[in-house]
Scaffold this motif. Structure first.
Motif, PDB file in Angstrom:
ATOM      1  N   SER A 139      57.236 -30.416  23.118  1.00 55.89           N
ATOM      2  CA  SER A 139      56.383 -31.212  21.753  1.00 55.89           C
ATOM      3  C   SER A 139      55.560 -30.294  21.475  1.00 55.89           C
ATOM      4  CB  SER A 139      55.001 -31.969  22.727  1.00 55.89           C
ATOM      5  OG  SER A 139      54.194 -31.698  24.222  1.00 55.89           O
ATOM      6  N   ARG A 140      56.043 -28.924  21.614  1.00 59.33           N
ATOM      7  CA  ARG A 140      54.617 -27.513  21.449  1.00 59.33           C
ATOM      8  C   ARG A 140      53.512 -28.383  20.892  1.00 59.33           C
ATOM      9  NH1 ARG A 140      58.117 -26.888  15.312  1.00 59.33           N
ATOM     10  NH2 ARG A 140      55.979 -27.576  14.692  1.00 59.33           N
ATOM     11  N   SER A 141      52.987 -28.696  22.375  1.00 62.59           N
ATOM     12  CA  SER A 141      51.275 -28.577  22.234  1.00 62.59           C
ATOM     13  C   SER A 141      51.267 -28.274  23.547  1.00 62.59           C
ATOM     14  CB  SER A 141      51.258 -30.498  22.774  1.00 62.59           C
ATOM     15  OG  SER A 141      52.230 -31.200  21.875  1.00 62.59           O
ATOM     16  N   LYS A 152      63.779 -24.377  22.086  1.00 55.25           N
ATOM     17  CA  LYS A 152      65.000 -24.631  22.962  1.00 55.25           C
ATOM     18  C   LYS A 152      64.525 -24.566  25.025  1.00 55.25           C
ATOM     19  CE  LYS A 152      65.733 -21.054  20.089  1.00 55.25           C
ATOM     20  NZ  LYS A 152      64.916 -19.754  19.851  1.00 55.25           N
ATOM     21  N   ASN A 153      63.404 -24.499  24.761  1.00 56.34           N
ATOM     22  CA  ASN A 153      62.669 -24.354  26.244  1.00 56.34           C
ATOM     23  C   ASN A 153      62.098 -25.880  26.147  1.00 56.34           C
ATOM     24  OD1 ASN A 153      63.298 -21.602  26.351  1.00 56.34           O
ATOM     25  ND2 ASN A 153      61.767 -21.664  24.326  1.00 56.34           N
ATOM     26  N   GLU A 154      62.966 -26.556  27.007  1.00 56.51           N
ATOM     27  CA  GLU A 154      61.950 -28.191  27.178  1.00 56.51           C
ATOM     28  C   GLU A 154      60.768 -27.861  28.204  1.00 56.51           C
ATOM     29  OE1 GLU A 154      64.779 -30.821  27.808  1.00 56.51           O
ATOM     30  OE2 GLU A 154      65.066 -30.238  25.230  1.00 56.51           O
ATOM     31  N   ASP A 155      60.644 -26.613  29.168  1.00 58.37           N
ATOM     32  CA  ASP A 155      59.848 -26.968  29.694  1.00 58.37           C
ATOM     33  C   ASP A 155      57.870 -26.436  29.881  1.00 58.37           C
ATOM     34  OD1 ASP A 155      59.917 -23.870  31.066  1.00 58.37           O
ATOM     35  OD2 ASP A 155      60.829 -24.575  29.060  1.00 58.37           O
ATOM     36  N   GLU A 156      58.030 -26.990  30.741  1.00 55.78           N
ATOM     37  CA  GLU A 156      56.405 -26.146  30.752  1.00 55.78           C
ATOM     38  C   GLU A 156      55.953 -25.396  31.380  1.00 55.78           C
ATOM     39  OE1 GLU A 156      53.194 -31.198  30.267  1.00 55.78           O
ATOM     40  OE2 GLU A 156      53.836 -29.914  32.166  1.00 55.78           O
ATOM     41  N   ILE A 157      55.064 -24.441  31.023  1.00 55.38           N
ATOM     42  CA  ILE A 157      54.294 -23.681  31.804  1.00 55.38           C
ATOM     43  C   ILE A 157      52.689 -23.946  31.987  1.00 55.38           C
ATOM     44  CG2 ILE A 157      53.523 -21.048  31.490  1.00 55.38           C
ATOM     45  CD1 ILE A 157      56.254 -20.429  29.263  1.00 55.38           C
ATOM     46  N   LEU A 158      52.855 -23.491  33.042  1.00 60.60           N
ATOM     47  CA  LEU A 158      51.373 -24.326  34.184  1.00 60.60           C
ATOM     48  C   LEU A 158      50.048 -22.544  33.684  1.00 60.60           C
ATOM     49  CD1 LEU A 158      51.661 -27.375  36.398  1.00 60.60           C
ATOM     50  CD2 LEU A 158      51.177 -27.262  33.386  1.00 60.60           C
ATOM     51  N   ASP A 159      49.190 -22.382  32.854  1.00 60.79           N
ATOM     52  CA  ASP A 159      48.618 -20.744  33.883  1.00 60.79           C
ATOM     53  C   ASP A 159      46.797 -21.311  34.030  1.00 60.79           C
ATOM     54  OD1 ASP A 159      47.969 -18.980  34.397  1.00 60.79           O
ATOM     55  OD2 ASP A 159      48.792 -18.495  32.537  1.00 60.79           O
ATOM     56  N   LEU A 212      54.523 -16.032  24.059  1.00 60.24           N
ATOM     57  CA  LEU A 212      54.758 -14.556  24.508  1.00 60.24           C
ATOM     58  C   LEU A 212      53.823 -14.335  25.719  1.00 60.24           C
ATOM     59  CD1 LEU A 212      56.465 -12.121  23.356  1.00 60.24           C
ATOM     60  CD2 LEU A 212      54.190 -11.160  22.057  1.00 60.24           C
ATOM     61  N   PHE A 213      53.334 -14.649  25.555  1.00 60.40           N
ATOM     62  CA  PHE A 213      51.919 -14.186  27.020  1.00 60.40           C
ATOM     63  C   PHE A 213      51.900 -14.969  27.720  1.00 60.40           C
ATOM     64  CE2 PHE A 213      49.185 -12.478  22.932  1.00 60.40           C
ATOM     65  CZ  PHE A 213      48.770 -10.796  23.585  1.00 60.40           C
ATOM     66  N   MET A 214      52.179 -16.630  27.779  1.00 60.33           N
ATOM     67  CA  MET A 214      52.130 -17.016  28.842  1.00 60.33           C
ATOM     68  C   MET A 214      53.838 -17.295  29.641  1.00 60.33           C
ATOM     69  SD  MET A 214      50.185 -20.522  28.030  1.00 60.33           S
ATOM     70  CE  MET A 214      49.754 -21.120  29.334  1.00 60.33           C
TER      71      MET A 214
END
Ligand code: CA
Length: 228
Positions: A142-144, A126-133, A164-166
């Motif tokens: 892509s679940r990577s 459901k979430n197509e975005d990337e999280i950068l941290d 969950l954490f990110m």
């Protein structure tokens, strides 16, 4: 889309009984009566998840789990165990299993476990975005997951925890809260499985897993993702 479940179990009666129950829930079930056949089917058909008996003729469930994890890190794995087997070994750092059930099991409970694991498999859809941290990138489409641009192979459960954490940096999560959010409030089990998964994630993502600087321990409470 029909979810494909590979059932590796040498006892025909348990296999047939489990298959009937899973098919009734709308799953497509592939059967293997030995570890070798299980690995072969996993390679050929890439199931969404594997239900894996530990005591098998030939290569045992631990070895099958190791092979599948190694080749297909994103497949969910639930181990079936006899009461006498060592739970710490089953969910331990080495095994890479997502969950386990003690035999004889109630099919309704197995189905709950499967659905819980499927929720973890679906974390990204459901979430197509990337999280950068900091050095990390979580690509939820892509679940990577990457550290310094290099992919880190995470199991579906580990990936759900990282997600969950990110998505909640800086928030201290209690062990029980993590258990509810990741495994579901209907999960019957203790928070040991949370700790084991956190330890596994640390060995994969921390520079030094005994001195974690990303996934921190909050003493007396649980864990927190440090915003980088
Ligand atoms: Ca067996």
């Amino acid at each position: 889309m029909k979810r494909k479940i590979l059932l590796v179990e040498d006892e025909e009666s348990i296999r047939k009984f489990t298959k009937i129950n899973l098919e009734r829930e709308g799953f497509e079930v592939l059967e293997a009566e030995s570890g070798e056949i299980g690995v072969e089917i996993a390679r050929r058909s890439t199931p969404d998840l594997v239900i894996l008996d530990i005591m098998l003729p030939g290569i045992d469930g631990y070895e099958v789990c190791r092979i599948i994890r190694n080749e297909f890190p994103k497949i969910g794995i639930i181990m079936l165990t006899a009461k006498t087997q060592d739970v710490d070994k089953i969910i331990g750092l080495e095994s890479g299993t997502d969950d386990y059930m003690v035999k004889p099991f109630n099919p309704t409970e197995l189905i709950l476990r499967i659905k819980s694991l499927i929720r973890r498999l679906d974390v990204a859809v459901k979430n197509e975005d990337e999280i950068l941290d900091g050095p990390f990138t979580l690509d939820r489409y892509s679940r990577s997951f990457y550290k310094d641009g290099v992919e880190v192979e995470l199991t579906p459960t580990e990936l759900s925890i990282i997600n969950l954490f990110m998505t909640n940096p800086g928030k201290a999560f209690a062990r029980n809260e993590i258990l509810d959010l990741i495994w579901g409030s209907d999960y019957i089990g203790d928070t040991k499985i949370v700790d084991v998964n956190i330890r596994r994630i640390r060995t994969k993502i921390e520079d030094n897993s005994s001195q974690p600087k990303y996934l921190e321990t909050v003493w007396g409470i649980g864990y927190r993702w440090k915003q980088n």
